[in-house]
Design an enzyme around this catalytic site. Structure first.
Site, PDB file in Angstrom:
ATOM      1  CD  GLU A  96      -2.751  -1.263   2.470  1.00 31.76           C
ATOM      2  OE1 GLU A  96      -3.935  -1.603   2.342  1.00 31.76           O
ATOM      3  OE2 GLU A  96      -2.237  -1.050   3.578  1.00 31.76           O
ATOM      4  CB  CYS A 116       3.282   7.523   3.034  1.00 30.00           C
ATOM      5  SG  CYS A 116       3.990   6.280   4.129  1.00 30.00           S
ATOM      6  CB  CYS A 123       7.656  -5.044   8.080  1.00 30.29           C
ATOM      7  SG  CYS A 123       9.110  -4.298   8.876  1.00 30.29           S
ATOM      8  CB  CYS A 127       7.562  -2.648  15.786  1.00 29.46           C
ATOM      9  SG  CYS A 127       9.229  -2.265  15.200  1.00 29.46           S
ATOM     10  CB  CYS A 130       4.010  -1.724  13.500  1.00 27.35           C
ATOM     11  SG  CYS A 130       3.910  -1.369  11.728  1.00 27.35           S
ATOM     12  CB  CYS A 344       1.881   6.091  11.317  1.00 18.74           C
ATOM     13  SG  CYS A 344       2.381   7.625  10.601  1.00 18.74           S
TER      14      CYS A 344
HETATM   15  N1  SAH Z   1      10.305   0.539   9.139  1.00 17.30           N
HETATM   16  C1  SAH Z   1      10.393   1.975   9.198  1.00 17.30           C
HETATM   17  C2  SAH Z   1       9.176   2.653   8.594  1.00 17.30           C
HETATM   18  C3  SAH Z   1       7.946   2.381   9.441  1.00 17.30           C
HETATM   19  S1  SAH Z   1       6.536   3.369   9.429  1.00 17.30           S
HETATM   20  C4  SAH Z   1      10.561   2.422  10.641  1.00 17.30           C
HETATM   21  O1  SAH Z   1      10.474   1.579  11.518  1.00 17.30           O
HETATM   22  O2  SAH Z   1      10.822   3.590  10.865  1.00 17.30           O
HETATM   23  C5  SAH Z   1       6.823   4.939  10.025  1.00 17.30           C
HETATM   24  C6  SAH Z   1       6.568   5.177  11.526  1.00 17.30           C
HETATM   25  O3  SAH Z   1       5.280   4.756  12.011  1.00 17.30           O
HETATM   26  C7  SAH Z   1       7.591   4.459  12.373  1.00 17.30           C
HETATM   27  O4  SAH Z   1       8.146   5.362  13.276  1.00 17.30           O
HETATM   28  C8  SAH Z   1       6.754   3.422  13.067  1.00 17.30           C
HETATM   29  O5  SAH Z   1       7.337   2.984  14.250  1.00 17.30           O
HETATM   30  C9  SAH Z   1       5.466   4.173  13.283  1.00 17.30           C
HETATM   31  N2  SAH Z   1       4.324   3.316  13.660  1.00 17.30           N
HETATM   32  C10 SAH Z   1       4.220   1.979  13.514  1.00 17.30           C
HETATM   33  N3  SAH Z   1       3.035   1.538  13.981  1.00 17.30           N
HETATM   34  C11 SAH Z   1       2.371   2.625  14.428  1.00 17.30           C
HETATM   35  C12 SAH Z   1       1.069   2.830  14.991  1.00 17.30           C
HETATM   36  N4  SAH Z   1       0.224   1.813  15.163  1.00 17.30           N
HETATM   37  N5  SAH Z   1       0.719   4.088  15.338  1.00 17.30           N
HETATM   38  C13 SAH Z   1       1.553   5.129  15.111  1.00 17.30           C
HETATM   39  N6  SAH Z   1       2.776   4.992  14.557  1.00 17.30           N
HETATM   40  C14 SAH Z   1       3.198   3.767  14.228  1.00 17.30           C
END
Ligand code: SAH
Length: 354
Positions: A96, A116, A123, A127, A130, A344
C-alpha cells in the site's frame, strides 16, 4: 524473463551502453524517456536511433503498474493498494501507498501533498505496535516497484504536484538497502522524477550499521524510530533493539556528519502507560542531548488486535511541553486516514484465507 529497465541505476545502464558499443551519454537519454517522460514502450522513444530502441527491447522489459484499489478517507487521505507479482501464491505481495493532502490555512502557502510509499511487502522487524509486523516479511520490493508507487501517486494527484515523498509505508527501508538507494537516485535525478532530496525522507527502525552508509550515499532526510528511552523498554517495543541497543544506535547517529541535512528526526510513538510518562520525556531529553535532533511525536493509531492504546491528547501535549521546555524542536504528527486504516502503522494486507 528480461530484466526490468526501471531497476537499473544510471551507472548500470552506462555500463550496458558501453558493452553494447553505444556512447555512454545514451544512458541518461534512455532514463529520461523511461522515468521523466514515462514512455509506455521503447518503440516510442523517438529521439533514440531505431537500432538502439530495438536493442533495448530485446534486452529489457518496461512495465508500468497501477493500483488495484484506491480508497478515500473522510479527511481526503487516499490509500492505494497494489497487487504485485509473487513467487508464492499463498503469500501475495500486496503493498500500500498513502497520499496525504495537508492544507495550511489561511494562506495555503505551505500546503503539502505527501506520498508515503512502501519498500517491502510486509515487514520482518516485529514491532509490537505496528500492524504491518503481523504480516511478517513477504519480500523486498525492487527499485521499479518503489518508484512505480510514485508514478501512480503522481498520476492520482495530478494536476497537483507531490511536495514530499516519505519512505514510511510497509517495510524497513534499510533492510532493502540496494533497491532503496537505486530508487532514491531515480526519484531525485533530473532525468528521473526530479524530486529534491530535501523533500524525501527515509524512516528506519534503527539498523545502526547501515546509517553511516546511508548518509554517505544519499542526500535525503533521515528519520529514526526511537519510541523508547531505556533498553528494557525498547527491547519490548522494537525487538531489533536487542541487536542494536540505544547506545549503538545513538552513537551511529552522533557520528554522522550532516552536511546538507540539518537534523535527524527521531520518531516517538506515544503509547498509553507504556512510554508516555513525564519521566520518559525527561529521559528522552537526556538521550538526545548533544545530537542535532528534532522529535516527531506520533499519536498511536490503533488496529484490530493491537495490545496498546493511544495516550490521551492531554498527555501528548504535556509530553511535548516537557521536551519544549528543554529546547527540543518537537512536532506532533497528526493522524490521517484512520477510518480506512491508512494511518502510520495501520498498513497491512490480509492474506487470503487458506
Ligand atoms: N520501518 C520503518 C518505517 C515504518 S513506518 C521504521 O520503523 O521507521 C513509520 C513510523 O510509524 C515508524 O516510526 C513506526 O514505528 C510508526 N508506527 C508503527 N506503527 C504505528 C502505529 N500503530 N501508530 C503510530 N505509529 C506507528
Amino acid at each position: 524473463m528480461l530484466p526490468e529497465i526501471q531497476d537499473a541505476s544510471c551507472a548500470e545502464l552506462e555500463r550496458w551502453c558501453v558493452d553494447a558499443g553505444e556512447p555512454r551519454y545514451r544512458a541518461e537519454q534512455i532514463l529520461a524517456w523511461v522515468h521523466r517522460k514515462r514512455a509506455p514502450s521503447f518503440a516510442t522513444m523517438s529521439s533514440l536511433p531505431r537500432t538502439l530502441r530495438e536493442r533495448l527491447g530485446s534486452a529489457f522489459r518496461l512495465e508500468r503498474f497501477e493500483p488495484a484499489v484506491v480508497a478515500e478517507a473522510a479527511d481526503g487521505t487516499r490509500k492505494l493498494l497494489f497487487q504485485l507479482p509473487s513467487v508464492d501464491a499463498k503469500r501475495p505481495a500486496a503493498i500500500e501507498s498513502v497520499l496525504i493532502p495537508q492544507v495550511d490555512r489561511p494562506t495555503g502557502a505551505r500546503d503539502r501533498l505527501t506520498l508515503c510509499i512502501s519498500t517491502q511487502a510486509g515487514c520482518g522487524m516485529g514491532c509490537g505496535f505496528c500492524a504491518t509486523a503481523t504480516m511478517g516479511l513477504v519480500r523486498n520490493l525492487s527499485p521499479a516497484e518503489i518508484v512505480g508507487q510514485v508514478a501512480a501517486g503522481e498520476a492520482l494527484a495530478a494536476p497537483r504536484p507531490l511536495t514530499n515523498v516519505v519512505l514510511m509505508g510497509m517495510g524497513e527501508p534499510l533492510a532493502n538497502y540496494d533497491a532503496v538507494r537505486t530508487a532514491l537516485e531515480i526519484l531525485s535525478a533530473e532525468w528521473g522524477y526530479a524530486i529534491s532530496p530535501r523533500r524525501i525522507t527515509v524512516s528506519t527502525v534503527g539498523l545502526a550499521p547501515m546509517i553511516p552508509r546511508f548518509i554517505a550515499e544519499t542526500r535525503v532526510n533521515l528519520a529514526v524510530s526511537l519510541h523508547a528511552t531505556t533498553d528494557a523498554q525498547r527491547n519490548r517495543l522494537v525487538p531489533v533493539n536487542r541487536r542494536y541497543p540505544l547506545a549503538t544506535l545513538l552513537a551511529a547517529c552522533q557520528a554522522v556528519p550532516l552536511p546538507r541535512r540539518k537534523r535527524i528526526t527521531f520518531e516517538y510513538v506515544l503509547l498509553k502507560d507504556e512510554n508516555d510518562t513525564d519521566e520518559d520525556a525527561r529521559r528522552l531529553v537526556r538521550l538526545l542531548h548533544g545530537l542535532r535532533a528534532k522529535v516527531n511525536l506520533i499519536p498511536f493509531n490503533p488496529f484490530p488486535g493491537a495490545a496498546f492504546a493511544p495516550s490521551p491528547r492531554a498527555r501528548v501535549l504535556h509530553f511535548q511541553a516537557i521536551l519544549r521546555e528543554h529546547h527540543l524542536n518537537v512536532t506532533i504528527r497528526e493522524s490521517r486516514g484512520q477510518d480506512i486504516q491508512a494511518a502510520c502503522g495501520q498498513l497491512a494486507v490480509a492474506r487470503p484465507a487458506a
